[in-house]
Design a protein around this motif. Structure first.
Motif, PDB file in Angstrom:
ATOM      1  N   LEU A 223       0.809  -1.219   0.000  1.00 31.20           N
ATOM      2  CA  LEU A 223       0.000   0.000   0.000  1.00 31.20           C
ATOM      3  C   LEU A 223       0.845   1.274   0.000  1.00 31.20           C
ATOM      4  CD1 LEU A 223      -2.731   1.406   0.047  1.00 31.20           C
ATOM      5  CD2 LEU A 223      -2.769   1.132   2.542  1.00 31.20           C
ATOM      6  N   PRO A 224       1.879   1.411   0.848  1.00 28.63           N
ATOM      7  CA  PRO A 224       2.690   2.639   0.790  1.00 28.63           C
ATOM      8  C   PRO A 224       3.301   2.871  -0.590  1.00 28.63           C
ATOM      9  CG  PRO A 224       3.134   1.461   2.816  1.00 28.63           C
ATOM     10  CD  PRO A 224       2.279   0.551   1.983  1.00 28.63           C
ATOM     11  N   ALA A 225       3.780   1.791  -1.239  1.00 25.93           N
ATOM     12  CA  ALA A 225       4.359   1.940  -2.581  1.00 25.93           C
ATOM     13  C   ALA A 225       3.285   2.374  -3.577  1.00 25.93           C
ATOM     14  CB  ALA A 225       5.000   0.628  -3.025  1.00 25.93           C
ATOM     15  N   TYR A 226       2.075   1.844  -3.431  1.00 25.73           N
ATOM     16  CA  TYR A 226       0.955   2.211  -4.310  1.00 25.73           C
ATOM     17  C   TYR A 226       0.643   3.697  -4.170  1.00 25.73           C
ATOM     18  CZ  TYR A 226      -3.812   2.127  -6.251  1.00 25.73           C
ATOM     19  OH  TYR A 226      -4.951   2.375  -6.987  1.00 25.73           O
ATOM     20  N   LEU A 227       0.621   4.198  -2.935  1.00 29.14           N
ATOM     21  CA  LEU A 227       0.315   5.608  -2.698  1.00 29.14           C
ATOM     22  C   LEU A 227       1.405   6.519  -3.256  1.00 29.14           C
ATOM     23  CD1 LEU A 227      -1.052   5.418   0.974  1.00 29.14           C
ATOM     24  CD2 LEU A 227      -2.369   5.487  -1.155  1.00 29.14           C
ATOM     25  N   ARG A 228       2.664   6.077  -3.161  1.00 29.72           N
ATOM     26  CA  ARG A 228       3.756   6.901  -3.686  1.00 29.72           C
ATOM     27  C   ARG A 228       3.693   7.006  -5.209  1.00 29.72           C
ATOM     28  NH1 ARG A 228       6.789   4.244   0.502  1.00 29.72           N
ATOM     29  NH2 ARG A 228       7.522   2.659  -0.977  1.00 29.72           N
ATOM     30  N   LYS A 229       3.252   5.950  -5.868  1.00 28.19           N
ATOM     31  CA  LYS A 229       3.228   5.939  -7.335  1.00 28.19           C
ATOM     32  C   LYS A 229       2.084   6.759  -7.904  1.00 28.19           C
ATOM     33  CE  LYS A 229       3.176   1.432  -7.820  1.00 28.19           C
ATOM     34  NZ  LYS A 229       3.174   0.087  -8.432  1.00 28.19           N
ATOM     35  N   HIS A 230       0.992   6.893  -7.151  1.00 31.51           N
ATOM     36  CA  HIS A 230      -0.208   7.561  -7.666  1.00 31.51           C
ATOM     37  C   HIS A 230      -0.279   8.987  -7.126  1.00 31.51           C
ATOM     38  CE1 HIS A 230      -1.210   3.358  -8.440  1.00 31.51           C
ATOM     39  NE2 HIS A 230      -2.138   3.779  -9.276  1.00 31.51           N
ATOM     40  N   PHE A 231      -0.149   9.950  -7.989  1.00 35.34           N
ATOM     41  CA  PHE A 231      -0.188  11.347  -7.587  1.00 35.34           C
ATOM     42  C   PHE A 231      -1.632  11.813  -7.500  1.00 35.34           C
ATOM     43  CE2 PHE A 231       4.132  10.780  -8.563  1.00 35.34           C
ATOM     44  CZ  PHE A 231       4.843  11.799  -7.954  1.00 35.34           C
ATOM     45  N   ASN A 232      -1.996  12.263  -6.277  1.00 37.76           N
ATOM     46  CA  ASN A 232      -3.396  12.637  -6.003  1.00 37.76           C
ATOM     47  C   ASN A 232      -4.344  11.486  -6.310  1.00 37.76           C
ATOM     48  OD1 ASN A 232      -2.636  15.220  -5.155  1.00 37.76           O
ATOM     49  ND2 ASN A 232      -2.817  16.051  -7.219  1.00 37.76           N
ATOM     50  N   MET A 233      -3.825  10.269  -6.223  1.00 42.28           N
ATOM     51  CA  MET A 233      -4.585   9.029  -6.414  1.00 42.28           C
ATOM     52  C   MET A 233      -5.116   8.860  -7.838  1.00 42.28           C
ATOM     53  SD  MET A 233      -4.157   7.454  -3.619  1.00 42.28           S
ATOM     54  CE  MET A 233      -5.338   6.122  -3.466  1.00 42.28           C
ATOM     55  N   PHE A 234      -4.531   9.560  -8.809  1.00 41.37           N
ATOM     56  CA  PHE A 234      -4.907   9.370 -10.206  1.00 41.37           C
ATOM     57  C   PHE A 234      -4.057   8.259 -10.813  1.00 41.37           C
ATOM     58  CE2 PHE A 234      -6.850  13.447  -9.550  1.00 41.37           C
ATOM     59  CZ  PHE A 234      -7.906  13.481 -10.458  1.00 41.37           C
ATOM     60  N   GLY A 235      -4.701   7.441 -11.614  1.00 37.39           N
ATOM     61  CA  GLY A 235      -4.009   6.342 -12.262  1.00 37.39           C
ATOM     62  C   GLY A 235      -3.373   6.757 -13.575  1.00 37.39           C
ATOM     63  N   GLY A 236      -2.674   5.811 -14.192  1.00 40.41           N
ATOM     64  CA  GLY A 236      -2.013   6.038 -15.470  1.00 40.41           C
ATOM     65  C   GLY A 236      -1.030   4.913 -15.717  1.00 40.41           C
ATOM     66  N   PRO A 237      -0.457   4.854 -16.916  1.00 40.28           N
ATOM     67  CA  PRO A 237       0.533   3.809 -17.212  1.00 40.28           C
ATOM     68  C   PRO A 237       1.756   3.946 -16.309  1.00 40.28           C
ATOM     69  CG  PRO A 237       0.519   5.499 -18.923  1.00 40.28           C
ATOM     70  CD  PRO A 237      -0.665   5.774 -18.051  1.00 40.28           C
ATOM     71  N   VAL A 276      12.339   6.122  -9.808  1.00 37.19           N
ATOM     72  CA  VAL A 276      11.175   5.682  -9.029  1.00 37.19           C
ATOM     73  C   VAL A 276      10.076   5.197  -9.976  1.00 37.19           C
ATOM     74  CG1 VAL A 276      11.438   7.052  -6.927  1.00 37.19           C
ATOM     75  CG2 VAL A 276      10.394   8.080  -8.942  1.00 37.19           C
ATOM     76  N   PRO A 277       9.263   4.223  -9.535  1.00 39.20           N
ATOM     77  CA  PRO A 277       8.100   3.844 -10.331  1.00 39.20           C
ATOM     78  C   PRO A 277       6.997   4.888 -10.166  1.00 39.20           C
ATOM     79  CG  PRO A 277       8.181   2.542  -8.325  1.00 39.20           C
ATOM     80  CD  PRO A 277       9.424   3.378  -8.337  1.00 39.20           C
ATOM     81  N   VAL A 278       6.396   5.313 -11.262  1.00 37.52           N
ATOM     82  CA  VAL A 278       5.348   6.339 -11.229  1.00 37.52           C
ATOM     83  C   VAL A 278       4.233   5.941 -12.185  1.00 37.52           C
ATOM     84  CG1 VAL A 278       4.758   8.743 -11.792  1.00 37.52           C
ATOM     85  CG2 VAL A 278       6.917   8.217 -10.636  1.00 37.52           C
ATOM     86  N   CYS A 279       2.978   6.066 -11.719  1.00 32.37           N
ATOM     87  CA  CYS A 279       1.835   5.952 -12.621  1.00 32.37           C
ATOM     88  C   CYS A 279       1.641   7.342 -13.226  1.00 32.37           C
ATOM     89  CB  CYS A 279       0.592   5.489 -11.858  1.00 32.37           C
ATOM     90  SG  CYS A 279       0.726   3.785 -11.267  1.00 32.37           S
ATOM     91  N   VAL A 280       2.076   7.495 -14.472  1.00 28.73           N
ATOM     92  CA  VAL A 280       2.177   8.820 -15.081  1.00 28.73           C
ATOM     93  C   VAL A 280       0.795   9.343 -15.460  1.00 28.73           C
ATOM     94  CG1 VAL A 280       3.110  10.115 -17.023  1.00 28.73           C
ATOM     95  CG2 VAL A 280       4.511   8.379 -15.885  1.00 28.73           C
ATOM     96  N   SER A 281       0.527  10.560 -15.021  1.00 27.24           N
ATOM     97  CA  SER A 281      -0.766  11.211 -15.250  1.00 27.24           C
ATOM     98  C   SER A 281      -0.530  12.712 -15.340  1.00 27.24           C
ATOM     99  CB  SER A 281      -1.717  10.908 -14.086  1.00 27.24           C
ATOM    100  OG  SER A 281      -1.220  11.477 -12.882  1.00 27.24           O
ATOM    101  N   PRO A 282      -1.520  13.488 -15.787  1.00 23.45           N
ATOM    102  CA  PRO A 282      -1.368  14.948 -15.770  1.00 23.45           C
ATOM    103  C   PRO A 282      -1.064  15.478 -14.368  1.00 23.45           C
ATOM    104  CG  PRO A 282      -3.225  14.332 -17.146  1.00 23.45           C
ATOM    105  CD  PRO A 282      -2.774  13.072 -16.473  1.00 23.45           C
ATOM    106  N   GLN A 283      -1.545  14.791 -13.336  1.00 24.64           N
ATOM    107  CA  GLN A 283      -1.267  15.225 -11.959  1.00 24.64           C
ATOM    108  C   GLN A 283       0.220  15.088 -11.640  1.00 24.64           C
ATOM    109  OE1 GLN A 283      -3.971  13.401 -12.891  1.00 24.64           O
ATOM    110  NE2 GLN A 283      -5.315  15.187 -12.610  1.00 24.64           N
ATOM    111  N   PHE A 284       0.853  14.032 -12.163  1.00 24.04           N
ATOM    112  CA  PHE A 284       2.293  13.884 -11.979  1.00 24.04           C
ATOM    113  C   PHE A 284       3.041  15.004 -12.703  1.00 24.04           C
ATOM    114  CE2 PHE A 284       6.198  12.231 -14.081  1.00 24.04           C
ATOM    115  CZ  PHE A 284       7.023  12.235 -12.960  1.00 24.04           C
ATOM    116  N   TYR A 285       2.641  15.286 -13.937  1.00 24.81           N
ATOM    117  CA  TYR A 285       3.282  16.374 -14.672  1.00 24.81           C
ATOM    118  C   TYR A 285       3.121  17.707 -13.931  1.00 24.81           C
ATOM    119  CZ  TYR A 285       3.516  13.178 -18.698  1.00 24.81           C
ATOM    120  OH  TYR A 285       3.780  12.122 -19.534  1.00 24.81           O
TER     121      TYR A 285
END
Length: 319
Positions: A223-237, A276-285
């Motif tokens: 779960l902590p790793a999941y939260l770190r990858k998702h910015f504002n909890m938005f998904g993406g590749p 770092v692993p990141v679920c890339v989304s406009p929120q990450f950008y």
């Protein structure tokens, strides 16, 4: 006329008086305790108060006596210290997903855990007028239903925002950015997989009889790793992203990504980089841009191009 009460009733009433009416700054002597008991129609002799207090002390209650003029008894230790209650009140008030009505009820209950005098300090805690609050009055019931489903290993059905009904397999609840999220496995629609849903946007949560699915997907779930990858909890590749940052951002990056990433300092000492692993989304950008050029995406090429294209589109829109 006051009547003689049973010892248990008298002890409970005396304890409640000490809880509500005393603290280190507000003491009650024996005549005052006798008077307060009589106001509740309980007859008490002065000598019996000493015995009652000794009994309460033997049960573990920290009742202290200050002798001399202006002295008296007070309850010195409680389940929560006043400073701890203030933190809880601030957390309730700050939460976007707890409605104003529910916040008021919860804070009123917290007041009962301290003296009446200290309770007024809880009411004076900092409150930002106009802070966004959910209008959901069913949040607590939704959370309770989701916990029940998780503990029983059952699926749930709920209405979500304006997008109709969802049926998912609940596995965990998480608190992120002031909101509750359900972490669940969904296989109603393709692609099947792990998804998150804001609990305050749910309604009509129903626990179903069907056993939940997704055991294999959650066997190694972090779960902590999941939260770190998702910015504002938005998904993406998901990509393995390389970030190059100015040296002064080390603490900020640790706050975001924890102790796991290896920060590699560059030769000049002015920059460091890490993967770092990141679920890339406009929120990450948007998060990257928020550092005003102090953070650069150096790899992979498709993520670097993605942020370039977004910035170009924004620049064109604001010409």
């Amino acid at each position: 006329m006051p009547k003689q009460e049973g010892q248990k009733s008298k002890l409970l009433t005396l304890l409640r008086i000490l809880e509500q009416k005393t603290d280190e700054e507000h003491l009650l002597n024996v005549p005052q305790l006798v008077e307060l008991l009589e106001q509740q129609d309980i007859l008490a002799e002065r000598k019996s108060i000493y015995s009652d207090i000794d009994t309460l002390r033997s049960l573990g209650y920290d009742i202290q006596l200050r002798r001399g003029r202006g002295g008296g008894y007070w309850l010195a230790s409680r389940t929560f210290e006043l400073s701890e209650l203030k933190l809880l009140v601030d957390a309730v008030q700050a939460s976007k997903v707890v409605s104003a009505r529910t916040s008021s009820k919860l804070i009123h209950k917290l007041e009962a855990l301290c003296s009446d005098y200290e309770g007024t300090q809880l009411q004076r805690q900092v409150y930002v007028d106009g802070r966004p609050k959910s209008d959901s009055h069913t949040l607590l019931y939704s959370i309770d239903a989701l916990h029940s489903a998780i503990n029983a290993g059952r699926m749930v059905r709920f209405r979500y925002k304006d997008s109709g009904t969802r049926t998912v397999s609940p596995w965990q609840l998480a608190w992120e950015n002031g909101c509750y999220y359900l972490i669940a496995y969904q296989d109603e629609k393709e692609p099947a997989g792990i998804r998150n849903y804001r609990v305050d946007r749910m309604s009509s949560v129903t626990v179903l009889g069907d056993a939940r699915r997704g055991k294999a997907e959650f066997r190694q779930f972090d779960l902590p790793a999941y939260l770190r990858k998702h910015f504002n909890m938005f998904g993406g590749p998901e990509y393995r992203v390389t970030l190059r940052c100015t040296a002064d951002l080390e603490s900020a990056m640790r706050d975001r990504f924890g102790r796991t990433p290896l920060f590699v300092p560059e030769e000049d000492g002015a920059y460091f980089h890490f993967d770092v692993p990141v679920c890339v989304s406009p929120q990450f950008y948007g998060w990257v841009c928020g550092f005003g050029g102090k953070v650069e995406v150096t790899a992979p090429a498709e993520v670097r191009k993605g942020i370039h294209d977004m910035v170009q589109a924004l620049a064109k829109q604001h010409d």
